[in-house]
Design a protein around this motif. Structure first.
Motif: not given
Length: 137
Positions: A33, A36, A39-41
């Motif tokens: 993470g 990252r 948006d989590g991408s």
């Protein structure tokens, strides 16, 4: 005094170590993470597979580079031409990595690989000649 060919060999090992670190950093957003996007991408998702492929390439044709260098070292055979070919190979690997990771230009990658290929064949010519001579050149 160490044989001069050990330095380009160590440079190639350093390139592989750098690629391992780069691949770890590129995978960090997906695995830990770290880095990252909001948006989590993973911002490195597009290049991560190319880094992995290039790292894998460092254990294919370069194997023959290391074996030729080790033979030349063992035979105590040295020449400026062999050392120049070793550095051409290392420079070519760096260029190949840059082309493979940062572009999708397969033709350019092929041209750069050809330089690496010919440099290693040249080292093998020196190794075979050294074995044929039975002594240092």
């Amino acid at each position: 005094m160490p044989h001069a060919l050990i330095i380009p060999m160590a440079a190639h090992v350093a390139l592989a170590a750098f690629l391992y670190a780069l691949l770890t950093a590129a995978r960090a957003p997906a695995i830990w993470g770290i880095g990252r996007r909001a948006d989590g991408s993973n911002p490195w998702a597009a290049v991560e597979p190319r880094i992995g492929a290039n790292l894998s390439n460092q254990f294919e044709w370069p194997l023959f580079f290391h074996v030729a260098c080790l033979l030349l070292i063992q035979l105590q055979s040295s020449s400026l031409a062999a050392l120049a070919l070793a550095w051409v190979f290392v420079a070519g690997r760096v260029m190949h990595s840059a082309v493979q990771i940062f572009t999708r230009n397969v033709r350019l990658r092929g041209v750069v690989f050809t330089v690496n290929f010919l440099a290693v064949l040249g080292l093998w010519v020196f190794a075979v000649l050294a074995v044929g001579n039975g002594s240092a050149s």
